[in-house]
Design a protein around this motif. Structure first.
Motif, PDB file in Angstrom:
ATOM      1  N   SER A  13      33.832  46.383  35.929  1.00 17.51           N
ATOM      2  CA  SER A  13      35.143  45.832  35.546  1.00 17.51           C
ATOM      3  C   SER A  13      36.256  46.881  35.648  1.00 17.51           C
ATOM      4  CB  SER A  13      35.097  45.194  34.156  1.00 17.51           C
ATOM      5  OG  SER A  13      34.737  46.109  33.166  1.00 17.51           O
ATOM      6  N   THR A  14      35.920  48.156  35.411  1.00 13.51           N
ATOM      7  CA  THR A  14      36.937  49.208  35.559  1.00 13.51           C
ATOM      8  C   THR A  14      37.329  49.351  37.037  1.00 13.51           C
ATOM      9  OG1 THR A  14      35.980  50.326  33.664  1.00 13.51           O
ATOM     10  CG2 THR A  14      37.448  51.640  35.036  1.00 13.51           C
ATOM     11  N   ALA A  15      36.348  49.183  37.919  1.00 16.28           N
ATOM     12  CA  ALA A  15      36.633  49.252  39.363  1.00 16.28           C
ATOM     13  C   ALA A  15      37.620  48.151  39.751  1.00 16.28           C
ATOM     14  CB  ALA A  15      35.338  49.108  40.153  1.00 16.28           C
ATOM     15  N   GLU A  16      37.415  46.956  39.203  1.00 19.28           N
ATOM     16  CA  GLU A  16      38.321  45.846  39.543  1.00 19.28           C
ATOM     17  C   GLU A  16      39.723  46.087  38.983  1.00 19.28           C
ATOM     18  OE1 GLU A  16      34.810  42.495  39.841  1.00 19.28           O
ATOM     19  OE2 GLU A  16      36.320  42.281  38.271  1.00 19.28           O
ATOM     20  N   ILE A  17      39.784  46.687  37.802  1.00 25.54           N
ATOM     21  CA  ILE A  17      41.104  47.001  37.234  1.00 25.54           C
ATOM     22  C   ILE A  17      41.792  48.065  38.099  1.00 25.54           C
ATOM     23  CG2 ILE A  17      42.246  48.074  35.237  1.00 25.54           C
ATOM     24  CD1 ILE A  17      40.196  46.555  33.455  1.00 25.54           C
ATOM     25  N   ALA A  18      41.025  49.050  38.580  1.00 25.07           N
ATOM     26  CA  ALA A  18      41.601  50.084  39.457  1.00 25.07           C
ATOM     27  C   ALA A  18      42.184  49.443  40.716  1.00 25.07           C
ATOM     28  CB  ALA A  18      40.527  51.108  39.827  1.00 25.07           C
ATOM     29  N   ARG A  19      41.460  48.476  41.274  1.00 28.78           N
ATOM     30  CA  ARG A  19      41.944  47.820  42.504  1.00 28.78           C
ATOM     31  C   ARG A  19      43.199  46.991  42.212  1.00 28.78           C
ATOM     32  NH1 ARG A  19      36.337  47.994  43.891  1.00 28.78           N
ATOM     33  NH2 ARG A  19      35.827  46.017  42.917  1.00 28.78           N
ATOM     34  N   ARG A  20      43.258  46.400  41.029  1.00 30.08           N
ATOM     35  CA  ARG A  20      44.441  45.620  40.657  1.00 30.08           C
ATOM     36  C   ARG A  20      45.670  46.535  40.503  1.00 30.08           C
ATOM     37  NH1 ARG A  20      44.870  40.061  39.123  1.00 30.08           N
ATOM     38  NH2 ARG A  20      46.764  39.815  37.917  1.00 30.08           N
ATOM     39  N   ILE A  21      45.469  47.705  39.883  1.00 27.50           N
ATOM     40  CA  ILE A  21      46.580  48.660  39.734  1.00 27.50           C
ATOM     41  C   ILE A  21      47.047  49.098  41.126  1.00 27.50           C
ATOM     42  CG2 ILE A  21      47.186  50.977  38.878  1.00 27.50           C
ATOM     43  CD1 ILE A  21      45.148  50.443  36.554  1.00 27.50           C
ATOM     44  N   ALA A  22      46.078  49.305  42.018  1.00 32.77           N
ATOM     45  CA  ALA A  22      46.430  49.703  43.394  1.00 32.77           C
ATOM     46  C   ALA A  22      47.268  48.632  44.065  1.00 32.77           C
ATOM     47  CB  ALA A  22      45.156  49.961  44.197  1.00 32.77           C
TER      48      ALA A  22
END
Ligand SMILES: Cc1cc2nc3c(=O)[nH]c(=O)nc-3n(C[C@H](O)[C@H](O)[C@H](O)COP(=O)(O)O)c2cc1C
Length: 194
Positions: A13-22
């Motif tokens: 889930s942290t990976a998906e949040i990182a991609r959303r911030i990107a």
């Protein structure tokens, strides 16, 4: 200008949040991009999202956003080690941090105080090494099967919940704040969430 979004995630889930911030950072009109240190206009914003185990140096990145899942009230060991190892490089560039936990699982009346206490503890642990301009604390996905039965029972009994706890609006807002600062388009400071 190049921005790194580095993350450490145990269950994704942290990976998906990182991609959303990107995605929010990439949504920046070109020509409006300014170097955060010199205010010099740069034409493009390049955003790279990578797991921290794939990041070996920060040279070439003008700004850095780092995030980790929270286990036992701390960043994952590899993320904490990354910050320690790259402390000098981090302190030499604009840095934002985000942490992904599960305060959203708590009943509403406990969420804000728990989040404030967690925010203080995490920010304190990382402040000296990374000198971040902001720290975002988000809830991720707390899948029921990751927790012992007693935790599920207690949580349910006090009105809490498990599952996908992510508040995408809150994450987008925080990312837009970072974007404003990274691109030098305003005086807005990215604060703590919650
Ligand atoms: C073993 C374990 C320990 C955890 N410890 C904490 C904690 O101390 N504080 C917290 O807020 N969340 C804690 N969590 C919840 C996770 O941080 C949360 O589910 C987050 O979304 C996980 O991110 P990931 O999907 O990127 O691994 C823990 C989860 C696990 C599996």
């Amino acid at each position: 200008m190049r921005v790194l979004i580095g993350y450490s995630s145990a269950h994704g889930s942290t990976a998906e949040i990182a991609r959303r911030i990107a995605a929010v950072l990439r949504d920046t009109p070109k020509a409006e991009v300014r170097d955060p240190l010199t205010a010099e206009v740069r034409e493009t914003l390049t955003v790279e999202v990578r797991p921290l185990e794939d990041v070996h140096r920060l040279e070439g990145f003008d700004a850095v956003v780092l995030g980790s899942a929270i286990h036992s009230q701390s960043w994952l060991p590899e993320a904490a080690e990354f910050v320690e190892r790259h402390s000098a490089e981090l302190r030499a560039r604009p840095v934002w941090l985000f942490s992904v936990g599960m305060s959203g699982a708590l009943p509403r009346f406990l969420r804000a105080p728990a989040k404030a206490a967690q925010n203080r503890k995490l920010a304190e642990a990382l402040r000296e090494q990374a000198r971040p301009r902001g720290h975002g604390l988000f809830s991720g996905v707390a899948a029921a099967e990751e927790f012992p039965r007693w935790v599920r029972i207690v949580l349910r009994a006090i009105g809490g919940r498990l599952g996908d706890l992510r508040d995408w609006e809150e994450i987008d807002d925080w990312a837009r704040g970072v974007r404003t600062e990274v691109t030098g388009r305003g005086e807005q400071k990215v604060g703590q969430t919650g």
